[in-house]
Design an enzyme around this catalytic site. Sequence first.
Site, PDB file in Angstrom:
ATOM      1  N   SER A  69       0.854  -1.194   0.000  1.00 38.69           N
ATOM      2  CA  SER A  69       0.000   0.000   0.000  1.00 38.69           C
ATOM      3  C   SER A  69       0.880   1.231   0.000  1.00 38.69           C
ATOM      4  O   SER A  69       2.023   1.192   0.487  1.00 38.69           O
ATOM      5  CB  SER A  69      -0.892   0.007   1.252  1.00 38.69           C
TER       6      SER A  69
ATOM      7  N   TYR B  63      -1.773  -0.971  10.536  1.00 36.54           N
ATOM      8  CA  TYR B  63      -1.871  -1.205   9.096  1.00 36.54           C
ATOM      9  C   TYR B  63      -0.596  -0.753   8.387  1.00 36.54           C
ATOM     10  O   TYR B  63      -0.037  -1.486   7.552  1.00 36.54           O
ATOM     11  CB  TYR B  63      -3.080  -0.454   8.545  1.00 36.54           C
TER      12      TYR B  63
END
Length: 252
Positions: A139, A152
Site C-alpha cells: 500500500s 496497518y
Amino acid sequence: MTNEARVVLVTGGARGIGRGLVQFLADRGWQVAFCDVDREQGEWLQERLGDQVRYFQADVASEAEVAGMIRAATDWHGRLDAVINNAGLAGPESGPVEELDLAVWQRRLDVNLTGPFLVTKHAVPHLRKNGGAVVNIASTRALQSEPDTEAYAATKGGIVALTHALAMSLGPEIRVNCISPGWIDTRAWQDMEEKAPPLSESDHRQHPAGRVGEPRDIASLAAFLISEEAGFITGQNYVVDGGMTRKMIYED
C-alpha cells in the site's frame, strides 16, 4: 509453456482488488487458484468464472491452513507458476496508539504480514520447479500515513521490506516484486446491498492521473510482473496511485 497451462495462486481473491486479480488473470488465459476466508463469495466467484478458476477456503494467518491450501492448489494442475499475496485486513484506522489493543495489532500482523510469508514459504518448492514469480500487494501507506493507522502501516511497510529480502534469497530461480496501490475504488466488487454513490469530480481531479484507480490498474501490472516479459525485474516496489505520493500538498 503457454499461459493456458500456467497456474497462479491469488490470496484474498473473493472481493475487492483480489477479485479483480482473479477475473483479469482468468480472462488472459491463466488457471487461477484463489483462497479467501469468505466461503460464500469464493464459491460464487468460482461458479461465475467456471473451470478456469478454483476456490480454496483458507486463513493465511494459519500455517496449517496455508500448507493444506498450497497442496490442494498444486494438485489441481500439478504445478504452480506464480503467487500473488493480496489477502489482508483492510480499513487502516485502528484508533489512538495509546488505546490500541495488542490483540488488534497482532491480528493485523498475522494476516497482513505473516500471511504473505507463510504462503510464500510453502509455495517456494513448487515455484522453483518452474522459474516462478511472487507479487506482494502492499500500500502507499507503507510510504505515507494518516493518524491512527500504526498497525496497518507497519504491516504494509513490512511487506515492502519482505519483498526485497525474498528477492535476494530466492533469486535467480524465483522473482519477487511488490505493488503499492493508492486509492483503488473497489466498491463495485464488494457486492454491497445498496449501490454506492458515484465518486465526486474532485475525487478524480485531485489525482495527477485525472481519476481514482480501479482493480484492473493493479491486476494489469501484476499480470506483467508474473509474466516472462518481466524476467529482469525483481526486488522492486511499484507505486500505483495516480501520482498522489508525488504531489506536494500544503494547507492554505
